[in-house]
Design a protein around this motif. Structure first.
Motif, mmCIF file in Angstrom:
data_model
loop_
_atom_site.group_PDB
_atom_site.id
_atom_site.type_symbol
_atom_site.label_atom_id
_atom_site.label_comp_id
_atom_site.label_asym_id
_atom_site.label_seq_id
_atom_site.Cartn_x
_atom_site.Cartn_y
_atom_site.Cartn_z
ATOM 1 N N GLU A 57 0.809 -1.217 0.000
ATOM 2 C CA GLU A 57 0.000 0.000 0.000
ATOM 3 C C GLU A 57 0.848 1.277 0.000
ATOM 4 O OE1 GLU A 57 -2.544 -0.241 3.443
ATOM 5 O OE2 GLU A 57 -2.889 -2.378 3.096
ATOM 6 N N LEU A 58 2.156 1.152 0.202
ATOM 7 C CA LEU A 58 3.005 2.319 0.426
ATOM 8 C C LEU A 58 4.161 2.382 -0.565
ATOM 9 C CD1 LEU A 58 3.317 1.889 4.297
ATOM 10 C CD2 LEU A 58 1.731 3.403 3.098
ATOM 11 N N SER A 59 4.681 3.601 -0.736
ATOM 12 C CA SER A 59 5.928 3.742 -1.489
ATOM 13 C C SER A 59 7.055 3.206 -0.607
ATOM 14 C CB SER A 59 6.181 5.207 -1.822
ATOM 15 O OG SER A 59 6.508 5.935 -0.645
ATOM 16 N N GLU A 60 8.235 3.034 -1.199
ATOM 17 C CA GLU A 60 9.372 2.545 -0.411
ATOM 18 C C GLU A 60 9.697 3.492 0.734
ATOM 19 O OE1 GLU A 60 12.809 1.290 -2.607
ATOM 20 O OE2 GLU A 60 11.629 -0.047 -3.875
ATOM 21 N N ALA A 61 9.671 4.799 0.453
ATOM 22 C CA ALA A 61 9.975 5.785 1.499
ATOM 23 C C ALA A 61 8.924 5.744 2.609
ATOM 24 C CB ALA A 61 10.065 7.179 0.897
ATOM 25 N N GLN A 62 7.657 5.639 2.240
ATOM 26 C CA GLN A 62 6.588 5.568 3.237
ATOM 27 C C GLN A 62 6.713 4.301 4.075
ATOM 28 O OE1 GLN A 62 3.373 5.831 0.396
ATOM 29 N NE2 GLN A 62 2.797 7.863 1.143
ATOM 30 N N PHE A 63 7.039 3.201 3.417
ATOM 31 C CA PHE A 63 7.194 1.932 4.122
ATOM 32 C C PHE A 63 8.320 2.026 5.151
ATOM 33 C CE2 PHE A 63 9.125 -2.337 4.455
ATOM 34 C CZ PHE A 63 8.038 -3.027 4.959
ATOM 35 N N LYS A 64 9.444 2.577 4.745
ATOM 36 C CA LYS A 64 10.578 2.695 5.671
ATOM 37 C C LYS A 64 10.228 3.622 6.832
ATOM 38 C CE LYS A 64 15.525 2.701 5.756
ATOM 39 N NZ LYS A 64 16.723 2.642 4.946
ATOM 40 N N ARG A 65 9.517 4.713 6.555
ATOM 41 C CA ARG A 65 9.086 5.611 7.647
ATOM 42 C C ARG A 65 8.154 4.876 8.614
ATOM 43 N NH1 ARG A 65 8.960 9.559 3.592
ATOM 44 N NH2 ARG A 65 6.727 9.296 3.273
ATOM 45 N N LEU A 66 7.243 4.073 8.058
ATOM 46 C CA LEU A 66 6.322 3.324 8.908
ATOM 47 C C LEU A 66 7.068 2.325 9.786
ATOM 48 C CD1 LEU A 66 3.499 2.485 9.826
ATOM 49 C CD2 LEU A 66 3.426 0.927 7.861
ATOM 50 N N ILE A 67 7.988 1.584 9.208
ATOM 51 C CA ILE A 67 8.758 0.619 9.996
ATOM 52 C C ILE A 67 9.575 1.347 11.059
ATOM 53 C CG2 ILE A 67 10.582 -1.145 9.929
ATOM 54 C CD1 ILE A 67 7.825 -2.040 8.798
ATOM 55 N N ARG A 68 10.162 2.484 10.705
ATOM 56 C CA ARG A 68 10.923 3.278 11.683
ATOM 57 C C ARG A 68 10.013 3.718 12.837
ATOM 58 N NH1 ARG A 68 15.659 4.990 10.898
ATOM 59 N NH2 ARG A 68 15.485 5.119 8.636
ATOM 60 N N LYS A 69 8.814 4.182 12.501
ATOM 61 C CA LYS A 69 7.857 4.631 13.516
ATOM 62 C C LYS A 69 7.453 3.463 14.427
ATOM 63 C CE LYS A 69 3.087 6.019 13.836
ATOM 64 N NZ LYS A 69 1.856 6.024 13.104
ATOM 65 N N TYR A 73 8.326 3.009 18.383
ATOM 66 C CA TYR A 73 7.251 2.809 19.347
ATOM 67 C C TYR A 73 7.542 1.600 20.245
ATOM 68 C CZ TYR A 73 2.732 1.594 21.281
ATOM 69 O OH TYR A 73 1.722 1.259 22.145
ATOM 70 N N ILE A 74 7.941 0.497 19.629
ATOM 71 C CA ILE A 74 8.254 -0.708 20.407
ATOM 72 C C ILE A 74 9.403 -0.439 21.371
ATOM 73 C CG2 ILE A 74 9.158 -3.065 20.273
ATOM 74 C CD1 ILE A 74 7.641 -3.254 17.552
ATOM 75 N N MET A 75 10.446 0.218 20.892
ATOM 76 C CA MET A 75 11.596 0.514 21.754
ATOM 77 C C MET A 75 11.203 1.441 22.889
ATOM 78 S SD MET A 75 13.839 -1.409 20.521
ATOM 79 C CE MET A 75 15.304 -0.904 21.389
#
Length: 83
Positions: A57-69, A73-75
């Motif tokens: 559903e996301l561009s590569e940049a959006q996907f990486k931002r989501l995973i970073r977010k 959050y988990i950390m």
């Protein structure tokens, strides 16, 4: 978490992360649950269901931002002692 960190640090490319991360989680999930159920569920929910599963559903940049977010959050939750 190490694999997500490696992806965010550029050590693993996006395709390898997208394809391998679910497999690695599923392979290790039962052991993770035995060690810490809440932490395992948080990783599964945030990084797999609310993160990796959004790849299409996301561009590569959006996907990486989501995973970073999600990773942050988990950390944060872990460092605050909520799990």
């Amino acid at each position: 978490m190490e694999m997500a960190k490696s992806f965010l640090d550029g050590e693993i490319d996006i395709i390898d992360f997208y394809l391998d991360f679910p497999h690695e989680i599923k392979k290790r999930y039962q052991k993770m649950v035995r060690e810490d159920r809440d932490y395992a569920e948080l990783i599964y929910d945030c990084l797999l269901e609310e993160g990796n599963d959004k790849y299409d559903e996301l561009s590569e940049a959006q996907f990486k931002r989501l995973i970073r977010k999600q990773y942050k959050y988990i950390m944060d939750v872990a460092s605050e002692g909520f799990i």
